[in-house]
Motif scaffolding. Sequence first.
Motif, PDB file in Angstrom:
ATOM      1  N   GLU A  34       0.854  -1.177   0.000  1.00  0.00           N
ATOM      2  CA  GLU A  34       0.000   0.000   0.000  1.00  0.00           C
ATOM      3  C   GLU A  34       0.892   1.229   0.000  1.00  0.00           C
ATOM      4  OE1 GLU A  34      -2.320   0.284   3.638  1.00  0.00           O
ATOM      5  OE2 GLU A  34      -1.062  -1.258   4.530  1.00  0.00           O
ATOM      6  N   GLU A  36       2.834   4.267   0.947  1.00  0.00           N
ATOM      7  CA  GLU A  36       3.153   4.826   2.251  1.00  0.00           C
ATOM      8  C   GLU A  36       2.855   6.319   2.277  1.00  0.00           C
ATOM      9  OE1 GLU A  36       3.865   3.108   4.768  1.00  0.00           O
ATOM     10  OE2 GLU A  36       4.305   1.175   3.816  1.00  0.00           O
ATOM     11  N   ARG A  37       2.266   6.760   3.394  1.00  0.00           N
ATOM     12  CA  ARG A  37       1.991   8.177   3.545  1.00  0.00           C
ATOM     13  C   ARG A  37       3.288   8.964   3.604  1.00  0.00           C
ATOM     14  NH1 ARG A  37      -1.416   8.671   8.856  1.00  0.00           N
ATOM     15  NH2 ARG A  37      -0.647  10.798   8.652  1.00  0.00           N
ATOM     16  N   VAL A  39       5.711  11.516   5.116  1.00  0.00           N
ATOM     17  CA  VAL A  39       5.843  12.051   6.470  1.00  0.00           C
ATOM     18  C   VAL A  39       6.991  13.043   6.510  1.00  0.00           C
ATOM     19  CG1 VAL A  39       4.842  10.019   7.581  1.00  0.00           C
ATOM     20  CG2 VAL A  39       7.301  10.099   7.142  1.00  0.00           C
ATOM     21  N   ALA A 175      -5.491  11.417   8.582  1.00  0.00           N
ATOM     22  CA  ALA A 175      -5.588  10.194   7.795  1.00  0.00           C
ATOM     23  C   ALA A 175      -6.705   9.303   8.325  1.00  0.00           C
ATOM     24  CB  ALA A 175      -4.250   9.445   7.832  1.00  0.00           C
ATOM     25  N   GLU A 177      -6.703   6.165   9.091  1.00  0.00           N
ATOM     26  CA  GLU A 177      -6.273   5.321  10.214  1.00  0.00           C
ATOM     27  C   GLU A 177      -6.114   6.126  11.496  1.00  0.00           C
ATOM     28  OE1 GLU A 177      -2.479   5.819   7.609  1.00  0.00           O
ATOM     29  OE2 GLU A 177      -4.657   5.776   7.337  1.00  0.00           O
ATOM     30  N   ASP A 178      -5.820   7.432  11.373  1.00  0.00           N
ATOM     31  CA  ASP A 178      -5.770   8.285  12.561  1.00  0.00           C
ATOM     32  C   ASP A 178      -7.162   8.417  13.180  1.00  0.00           C
ATOM     33  OD1 ASP A 178      -3.094   8.684  11.945  1.00  0.00           O
ATOM     34  OD2 ASP A 178      -3.436  10.626  10.987  1.00  0.00           O
ATOM     35  N   ASP A 205       0.389  21.847   7.741  1.00  0.00           N
ATOM     36  CA  ASP A 205       1.056  21.101   6.682  1.00  0.00           C
ATOM     37  C   ASP A 205       2.471  21.644   6.451  1.00  0.00           C
ATOM     38  OD1 ASP A 205       0.545  23.519   5.513  1.00  0.00           O
ATOM     39  OD2 ASP A 205      -0.779  22.740   3.943  1.00  0.00           O
ATOM     40  N   ASP A 233      -1.777   9.590  15.647  1.00  0.00           N
ATOM     41  CA  ASP A 233      -1.007   9.852  14.425  1.00  0.00           C
ATOM     42  C   ASP A 233      -0.284   8.552  14.072  1.00  0.00           C
ATOM     43  OD1 ASP A 233       0.496  10.964  12.353  1.00  0.00           O
ATOM     44  OD2 ASP A 233       2.025  11.747  13.722  1.00  0.00           O
ATOM     45  N   ALA A 235       1.002   7.093  11.494  1.00  0.00           N
ATOM     46  CA  ALA A 235       2.247   7.107  10.723  1.00  0.00           C
ATOM     47  C   ALA A 235       3.357   7.889  11.410  1.00  0.00           C
ATOM     48  CB  ALA A 235       1.994   7.691   9.336  1.00  0.00           C
ATOM     49  N   ASP A 237       3.647  11.096  11.798  1.00  0.00           N
ATOM     50  CA  ASP A 237       4.008  12.208  10.932  1.00  0.00           C
ATOM     51  C   ASP A 237       4.394  13.429  11.757  1.00  0.00           C
ATOM     52  OD1 ASP A 237       4.304  13.938   8.809  1.00  0.00           O
ATOM     53  OD2 ASP A 237       2.167  14.289   8.561  1.00  0.00           O
TER      54      ASP A 237
END
Length: 388
Positions: A34, A36-37, A39, A175, A177-178, A205, A233, A235, A237
């Motif tokens: 998948e 990856e976000r 970061v 995100a 998942e967050d 951001d 969070d 990931a 990030d």
Amino acid sequence: MLKHLLASAIFTALCGAAMAETLEVPLVWLRHAEPERPVLSNLDPIPEDRGRAGAELGLADNLTTGKFLGQDYSLEIIEIAAEDDPLPDARAALGRSSFVVLDAPAATLLAIADLPEAQGAVLFNASSSDMSLRGADCRANLLHTKTSFAMQTDALMQFAQAKRWTDLVMITGNAPEDADFAAALTASAIKFGLEIAQTKPWIFDADMRRNAAQEVPLFTQDLADHDLLLVADVANDFARYIAYNAWEPRPIAGSEGLRPVSWAPVVEQWGAAQLHSRFSDLASRDMTPRDYAAWAAVRAVGEAVTRTNSADPATLRAYLLSDAFELAGFKGRPLSFRSWNGQLRQPIPLVTRAALVAQAPLEGFLHQRTELDTLGIDQPETTCTAFD
């Protein structure tokens, strides 16, 4: 002379019989990548063999036991790019093995579990903490060695309750998942009589590596009074930049600070250091939670084969979900599968980057079956019906 010849003949016959009766157990580890976000920091690079190395260690452990019992295990590795359809490879793999360890997004896990070829198989989710996979979207052929978000957050809230940190606030990432992790934190807080007084979404951001000391105090200044600051969070990030920069000097937990994990290098008791050592010798790095989940899946098959002397998937599934199954997981308690949703029960270490702080379930949190069922969705609460 005749006696020696007779003994030799008997030995040869026994060896031949043993070889003829070798139980072949093929397994597959299949990853559907998948994206990856992105970061802010690359301080925690994701190993290319994450998960796969854990499955390979599980295979080595199975072979060590199997060679004395006439069992021969093999592991096929399949890696599929994120943009490719995983179902053709999954169908082919299921034609070669009934035991497939999956490292994939939740949607892929469900798609593979729903294949006609998978209906008699035993699949293992070794990657996703998604709560729906253990709930309304559960599948009877999909067991979970990866811990759920609810198991992780219940562990954290047991610790907060034990510390009498009753007033909580939370910062959440953007995100999906967050949001799932934040929802689990909220549910766990209610479960253990705590209150998350305020939830604030992360709005930046910008590059926090340069601005954290200026921006984070202002961002957290209006948070309600609290004993503990939660950060969702997944990931990692931005979470790493919250520590020591928040307006109020309070401990943080969740994705940074005190973290509930299924495995970490700082866990050294209960033989864990020996497992770490063997993994490090194999992979030349630390074991991650996904490695542990893949290792546990492969070892669960090996343990079930040893106890039943069978490679029949229906026989092994029934044994895995029975009260007789136990897996030595190097966490101080035997691990077992919940018969109502296929989740592997296991203790949850609460760790910082440098130490094991505690391990849940904590003392005083009782359950009529096993204290491990204080972590995650219990049988009376489940929305999973596939295991009925």
